[in-house]
Motif scaffolding. Sequence first.
Motif, PDB file in Angstrom:
ATOM      1  N   VAL A 120       0.844  -1.206   0.000  1.00 17.42           N
ATOM      2  CA  VAL A 120       0.000   0.000   0.000  1.00 17.42           C
ATOM      3  C   VAL A 120       0.873   1.247   0.000  1.00 17.42           C
ATOM      4  N   ARG A 121       1.925   1.247   0.793  1.00 19.71           N
ATOM      5  CA  ARG A 121       2.834   2.400   0.844  1.00 19.71           C
ATOM      6  C   ARG A 121       3.432   2.681  -0.530  1.00 19.71           C
ATOM      7  N   LEU A 122       3.859   1.625  -1.206  1.00 17.88           N
ATOM      8  CA  LEU A 122       4.439   1.794  -2.542  1.00 17.88           C
ATOM      9  C   LEU A 122       3.403   2.335  -3.522  1.00 17.88           C
TER      10      LEU A 122
ATOM     11  N   LYS B 158       3.550   5.901  -5.440  1.00 16.77           N
ATOM     12  CA  LYS B 158       3.425   5.958  -6.904  1.00 16.77           C
ATOM     13  C   LYS B 158       2.337   6.950  -7.296  1.00 16.77           C
ATOM     14  N   MET B 159       1.189   6.912  -6.595  1.00 12.67           N
ATOM     15  CA  MET B 159       0.108   7.849  -6.900  1.00 12.67           C
ATOM     16  C   MET B 159       0.552   9.287  -6.632  1.00 12.67           C
ATOM     17  N   LEU B 160       1.261   9.521  -5.523  1.00  8.33           N
ATOM     18  CA  LEU B 160       1.738  10.867  -5.209  1.00  8.33           C
ATOM     19  C   LEU B 160       2.719  11.357  -6.268  1.00  8.33           C
TER      20      LEU B 160
ATOM     21  N   GLU C 187       3.623  14.872 -11.049  1.00  7.09           N
ATOM     22  CA  GLU C 187       3.893  15.062 -12.472  1.00  7.09           C
ATOM     23  C   GLU C 187       2.781  15.874 -13.121  1.00  7.09           C
ATOM     24  N   LEU C 188       1.551  15.744 -12.610  1.00  4.14           N
ATOM     25  CA  LEU C 188       0.443  16.480 -13.167  1.00  4.14           C
ATOM     26  C   LEU C 188       0.490  17.965 -12.809  1.00  4.14           C
TER      27      LEU C 188
END
Length: 85
Positions: free
Chosen positions: A70-72, A76-78, A83-84
């Motif tokens: 979950v941390r990974l 990744k989402m952050l 990038e957005l």
Amino acid sequence: MSETNISVDEFQALEQKVLRAVEIVRREREARAAAEAEVAQLRELLDMQTAEANEAQGKVATLNQEREAVRLRVEKMLSQMDELL
């Protein structure tokens, strides 16, 4: 050959000593049997608790793996959100 004469009192005293010795041996055998039964019961309890501890350790390891996954994913989402922006 000489005869040994034992008085009635001496014979009764010897008989009492033998009876006391028999009683002591009987009590000691009962105590040993009780102790062996208790040891067996405690070993069974220890085996059960060891199995429970091992199971709990396995669950903790699984939870730690899930937490890491979950941390990974969150990292990744952050990163994707950064990038957005």
